[in-house]
Design an enzyme around this catalytic site. Structure first.
Site, PDB file in Angstrom:
ATOM      1  N   HIS A  65       0.823  -1.256   0.164  1.00 25.03           N
ATOM      2  CA  HIS A  65       0.004  -0.092  -0.193  1.00 25.03           C
ATOM      3  C   HIS A  65       0.962   1.301   0.023  1.00 25.03           C
ATOM      4  CE1 HIS A  65       1.221  -0.491   4.185  1.00 25.03           C
ATOM      5  NE2 HIS A  65       1.263   0.652   4.076  1.00 25.03           N
ATOM      6  N   HIS A  91       5.792   6.374  -0.583  1.00 21.19           N
ATOM      7  CA  HIS A  91       6.550   5.094  -1.030  1.00 21.19           C
ATOM      8  C   HIS A  91       5.674   3.884  -0.883  1.00 21.19           C
ATOM      9  CE1 HIS A  91       6.827   5.687   3.271  1.00 21.19           C
ATOM     10  NE2 HIS A  91       6.860   4.120   3.459  1.00 21.19           N
TER      11      HIS A  91
HETATM   12  O1  3AM Z   1       3.770   2.454   4.649  1.00 24.56           O
HETATM   13  P1  3AM Z   1       4.653   1.974   5.425  1.00 24.56           P
HETATM   14  O2  3AM Z   1       4.737   0.390   5.328  1.00 24.56           O
HETATM   15  O3  3AM Z   1       6.297   2.619   5.261  1.00 24.56           O
HETATM   16  O4  3AM Z   1       5.406   1.388   9.170  1.00 24.56           O
HETATM   17  C1  3AM Z   1       3.931   1.384   9.296  1.00 24.56           C
HETATM   18  C2  3AM Z   1       3.522   1.286   8.017  1.00 24.56           C
HETATM   19  O5  3AM Z   1       4.590   2.061   7.041  1.00 24.56           O
HETATM   20  C3  3AM Z   1       3.621   3.030   9.528  1.00 24.56           C
HETATM   21  O6  3AM Z   1       2.445   3.168   9.095  1.00 24.56           O
HETATM   22  C4  3AM Z   1       2.551   2.288   7.910  1.00 24.56           C
HETATM   23  C5  3AM Z   1       0.988   1.351   8.112  1.00 24.56           C
HETATM   24  O7  3AM Z   1       1.223   0.531   9.105  1.00 24.56           O
HETATM   25  N1  3AM Z   1       3.715   3.170  10.995  1.00 24.56           N
HETATM   26  C6  3AM Z   1       3.657   2.168  11.960  1.00 24.56           C
HETATM   27  N2  3AM Z   1       3.488   2.738  13.073  1.00 24.56           N
HETATM   28  C7  3AM Z   1       3.890   4.130  12.845  1.00 24.56           C
HETATM   29  C8  3AM Z   1       4.107   5.296  13.737  1.00 24.56           C
HETATM   30  N3  3AM Z   1       4.112   5.070  15.194  1.00 24.56           N
HETATM   31  C9  3AM Z   1       4.116   4.347  11.537  1.00 24.56           C
HETATM   32  N4  3AM Z   1       4.178   5.351  11.049  1.00 24.56           N
HETATM   33  C10 3AM Z   1       4.282   6.555  11.901  1.00 24.56           C
HETATM   34  N5  3AM Z   1       4.315   6.422  13.154  1.00 24.56           N
END
Ligand code: 3AM
EC number: 3.1.4.58
Length: 178
Positions: A36, A120
């Site tokens: 995603h 990304h």
């Molecule tokens: O889109 P990506 O995969 O880069 O790493 C988590 C994921 O990122 C991020 O939110 C997306 C969906 O879960 N994520 C998880 N915890 C987070 C946090 N505390 C976070 N992003 C910011 N702060």
């Protein structure tokens, strides 16, 4: 509920991303169903706040736009490469939607996002990866790109953290209209 707002990707793009995965010891590849593009991480919120979030998102008016993925990148923390992703072009349409979502969610009462938006699609968690292999992978696949795809909706996902992988569930889809 643990929530985030994201773009889902067409099946054919997921298939192409999945075809790239593999060949770096020590990384955890994101399963294709979890690919995603995050527009806004929300995190854990109580039920009434989830309703406010949904209302705020439902009021957003934005037009469909073109999205292209091109090239690879990594995110690092404390000198360690934490994740590997495919870069999304920061087109005006994408930036516009992300800004509208940020504004809507702040109005709904969420604290502002401090991190700059870097669109990304994460394809692997790389803490513990063999660095030369990782660098080789980025070089080998850096010409990856997709044809522009038309984004016609965005999605509120819930996320349950599993032992191996998180389970993401699309909760609500919001249409973009011209
Ligand atoms: O889109 P990506 O995969 O880069 O790493 C988590 C994921 O990122 C991020 O939110 C997306 C969906 O879960 N994520 C998880 N915890 C987070 C946090 N505390 C976070 N992003 C910011 N702060």
């Amino acid at each position: 509920m643990r929530l985030f707002v994201a773009l889902d990707l067409p099946q054919e793009v997921k298939v192409r991303l999945a075809a790239m995965a593999g060949g770096i010891p020590g990384v955890r590849w994101v399963p294709p169903e979890n690919y995603h593009l995050t527009l806004r991480f929300i995190g854990e919120v109580p039920g009434h706040m989830a309703e406010e979030v949904d209302l705020a998102l439902a009021h957003i008016r934005a037009k469909p736009f073109e999205l292209s993925l091109a090239g690879l990148g990594t995110f690092e923390k404390g000198g360690r490469v934490q994740s590997l992703h495919v870069v999304a072009e920061r087109t005006p349409g994408l930036a516009h939607l992300q800004a509208k979502i940020e504004t809507a969610l702040q109005r709904a009462g969420l604290p502002p996002e401090r991190k700059k938006f870097a669109p990304h699609v994460t394809i692997a968690r790389t803490d513990g990866a063999a660095l030369p292999k990782l660098a080789g992978f980025v070089q080998a696949h850096n010409l990856f790109r997709t044809e522009p795809l038309t984004v016609e909706h965005f999605v509120l996902f819930s996320s349950r953290l599993g032992k191996e992988q998180a389970v993401y569930t699309p909760e609500v889809e919001y249409a973009l209209a011209a």
